[in-house]
Design a protein around this motif. Structure first.
Motif, short mmCIF file in Angstrom:
data_model
loop_
_atom_site.label_atom_id
_atom_site.label_comp_id
_atom_site.label_asym_id
_atom_site.label_seq_id
_atom_site.Cartn_x
_atom_site.Cartn_y
_atom_site.Cartn_z
N CYS A 105 44.33 -16.03 -47.04
CA CYS A 105 43.11 -15.80 -47.80
C CYS A 105 42.40 -17.11 -48.11
O CYS A 105 41.18 -17.22 -47.99
CB CYS A 105 43.43 -15.04 -49.10
SG CYS A 105 43.86 -13.30 -48.86
N ASP A 106 43.18 -18.12 -48.50
CA ASP A 106 42.59 -19.43 -48.79
C ASP A 106 41.89 -19.99 -47.55
O ASP A 106 40.81 -20.58 -47.65
CB ASP A 106 43.68 -20.41 -49.23
CG ASP A 106 44.25 -20.07 -50.61
OD1 ASP A 106 43.60 -19.30 -51.34
OD2 ASP A 106 45.33 -20.59 -50.93
N ALA A 107 42.50 -19.79 -46.38
CA ALA A 107 41.96 -20.36 -45.14
C ALA A 107 40.61 -19.75 -44.77
O ALA A 107 39.77 -20.42 -44.15
CB ALA A 107 42.95 -20.16 -44.00
N PHE A 108 40.38 -18.48 -45.17
CA PHE A 108 39.14 -17.80 -44.77
C PHE A 108 38.19 -17.57 -45.94
O PHE A 108 37.15 -16.94 -45.76
CB PHE A 108 39.48 -16.47 -44.10
CG PHE A 108 40.14 -16.62 -42.77
CD1 PHE A 108 39.41 -16.91 -41.64
CD2 PHE A 108 41.52 -16.52 -42.65
CE1 PHE A 108 40.02 -17.08 -40.41
CE2 PHE A 108 42.15 -16.68 -41.43
CZ PHE A 108 41.40 -16.96 -40.30
N GLN A 109 38.54 -18.08 -47.11
CA GLN A 109 37.75 -17.85 -48.32
C GLN A 109 36.28 -18.23 -48.12
O GLN A 109 35.37 -17.51 -48.56
CB GLN A 109 38.34 -18.64 -49.48
CG GLN A 109 37.63 -18.44 -50.82
CD GLN A 109 37.95 -17.10 -51.43
OE1 GLN A 109 39.12 -16.73 -51.53
NE2 GLN A 109 36.94 -16.35 -51.84
N GLU A 110 36.03 -19.36 -47.49
CA GLU A 110 34.67 -19.86 -47.35
C GLU A 110 33.95 -19.32 -46.11
O GLU A 110 32.75 -19.53 -45.95
CB GLU A 110 34.69 -21.40 -47.28
CG GLU A 110 35.33 -22.07 -48.48
CD GLU A 110 34.61 -21.72 -49.78
OE1 GLU A 110 33.38 -21.58 -49.75
OE2 GLU A 110 35.30 -21.59 -50.82
N VAL A 115 37.19 -11.50 -49.30
CA VAL A 115 38.58 -11.97 -49.39
C VAL A 115 39.20 -11.59 -50.73
O VAL A 115 40.40 -11.34 -50.82
CB VAL A 115 38.65 -13.50 -49.15
CG1 VAL A 115 40.03 -14.04 -49.48
CG2 VAL A 115 38.30 -13.82 -47.71
N GLU A 116 38.37 -11.51 -51.78
CA GLU A 116 38.92 -11.12 -53.09
C GLU A 116 39.45 -9.70 -53.06
O GLU A 116 40.39 -9.36 -53.79
CB GLU A 116 37.85 -11.29 -54.18
CG GLU A 116 37.58 -12.74 -54.55
CD GLU A 116 38.84 -13.51 -54.89
OE1 GLU A 116 39.68 -12.97 -55.64
OE2 GLU A 116 39.00 -14.64 -54.40
N ASP A 117 38.85 -8.83 -52.23
CA ASP A 117 39.38 -7.47 -52.07
C ASP A 117 40.78 -7.53 -51.48
O ASP A 117 41.67 -6.75 -51.86
CB ASP A 117 38.47 -6.65 -51.15
CG ASP A 117 37.08 -6.45 -51.73
OD1 ASP A 117 36.94 -6.55 -52.95
OD2 ASP A 117 36.16 -6.19 -50.93
N VAL A 118 40.97 -8.43 -50.55
CA VAL A 118 42.28 -8.61 -49.92
C VAL A 118 43.29 -9.07 -50.97
O VAL A 118 44.41 -8.55 -51.04
CB VAL A 118 42.20 -9.62 -48.77
CG1 VAL A 118 43.57 -9.85 -48.14
CG2 VAL A 118 41.21 -9.15 -47.71
N ARG A 119 42.91 -10.03 -51.77
CA ARG A 119 43.81 -10.54 -52.81
C ARG A 119 44.18 -9.42 -53.80
O ARG A 119 45.33 -9.32 -54.24
CB ARG A 119 43.16 -11.70 -53.56
CG ARG A 119 42.91 -12.95 -52.72
CD ARG A 119 42.41 -14.08 -53.61
NE ARG A 119 41.92 -15.21 -52.87
CZ ARG A 119 42.69 -16.17 -52.36
NH1 ARG A 119 44.00 -16.11 -52.53
NH2 ARG A 119 42.15 -17.18 -51.70
N GLY A 128 50.30 -4.45 -46.23
CA GLY A 128 49.81 -3.98 -44.94
C GLY A 128 48.32 -3.70 -44.97
O GLY A 128 47.57 -4.13 -44.08
N ILE A 129 47.86 -2.97 -45.98
CA ILE A 129 46.43 -2.66 -46.10
C ILE A 129 45.64 -3.94 -46.33
O ILE A 129 44.53 -4.12 -45.81
CB ILE A 129 46.19 -1.65 -47.24
CG1 ILE A 129 46.92 -0.34 -46.94
CG2 ILE A 129 44.70 -1.40 -47.44
CD1 ILE A 129 46.84 0.68 -48.05
N ALA A 130 46.20 -4.85 -47.12
CA ALA A 130 45.52 -6.11 -47.39
C ALA A 130 45.32 -6.90 -46.10
O ALA A 130 44.24 -7.44 -45.84
CB ALA A 130 46.32 -6.94 -48.40
N PHE A 131 46.36 -6.97 -45.27
CA PHE A 131 46.25 -7.72 -44.02
C PHE A 131 45.25 -7.07 -43.08
O PHE A 131 44.42 -7.75 -42.46
CB PHE A 131 47.62 -7.81 -43.35
CG PHE A 131 47.60 -8.52 -42.03
CD1 PHE A 131 47.38 -9.88 -41.96
CD2 PHE A 131 47.80 -7.81 -40.85
CE1 PHE A 131 47.35 -10.54 -40.73
CE2 PHE A 131 47.78 -8.46 -39.62
CZ PHE A 131 47.55 -9.82 -39.56
#
Length: 226
Positions: A105-110, A115-119, A128-131
């Motif tokens: 998530c950090d790598a793709f934040q910008e 990405v916050e939905d993923v977190r 699994g759903i997050a990925f």
């Protein structure tokens, strides 16, 4: 006497090389036997339950645990023996997956929206759903980011670890043609097998057309249109 090279494997952790092997089944379970690769010092054995899948990750965690408990692989001394129960292994695996997902998530934040939905999904234990959500955001971004080969390998490793192969395979589209040429053989084979299997079961003609093009790209026979 140090471990023989034949039948053992090497693992590098924080710059230090270790040689390891799994001892034959014995009453305590399975024994992960480890020593420093370049110096036959103190040996370590970590016993796990019968049926435990011994992966490089598990060996790495066993080594880190032993080091934290005072194992000194570069010094002479009696063998150190540890026992790692299944609940502790599951806890360590969960913590490792959470940390790696956070790093992704950090790598793709910008570069990727949502990405916050993923977190948030990860915080609720839905790895699994997050990925899958992260992979979808990468693919569907208004300005889809190009993936480096290293990033693709990290995403693939995480997806394989949680059983989400189809999510990371689609991301091969985001590799440059040059990086696609350098896909590790193992990932190329896994991706091709996944696409072949999905082609055999997916009736959607648009999806099938996409899968055919992506398989051709992965096998080095063509390109994928955005």
């Amino acid at each position: 006497m140090g471990l023989a090279k034949k039948g053992t494997r090497l693992l590098t952790i924080e710059g230090a090389r270790y040689r390891w092997v799994v001892a034959p089944n014995d009453e305590p379970g399975l024994g992960i036997v480890v020593e420093a690769a370049d110096l036959a010092g103190q040996r370590m054995v970590t016993w796990v339950e019968h049926g435990t899948a011994i992966s490089p990750w598990l060996v790495r965690e066993a080594i880190l645990h032993a080091l934290s408990q005072g194992w000194s692989p570069r010094e002479r001394g009696p063998e150190r023996v540890f026992r790692w129960e299944a609940p502790s292994i599951r806890k360590a695996l969960g913590e490792r997956l959470d940390a790696r997902l956070s790093q992704l998530c950090d790598a793709f934040q910008e570069r990727v929206a949502g990405v916050e939905d993923v977190r948030d999904l990860a915080r609720h234990g839905e790895r699994g759903i997050a990925f899958e959500t992260l992979c979808s955001h990468i693919l569907d971004a208004d300005e889809p980011p190009a993936l480096s080969l290293a990033e693709f390998e990290q995403l693939a490793a995480f997806g394989e670890g949680i059983g989400c192969r189809s999510a990371w395979v689609d991301l091969a589209e985001r590799l440059t043609p040059k990086d696609r040429e350098h896909l590790p053989p193992r990932l190329r084979t896994l991706a091709a097998n996944q696409l072949t299997g999905e082609l055999a079961s997916n009736p959607n003609p648009h999806r099938r057309e996409w899968l055919e093009r992506l398989r051709a790209v992965i096998m080095g026979r063509g390109g994928v249109s955005p």
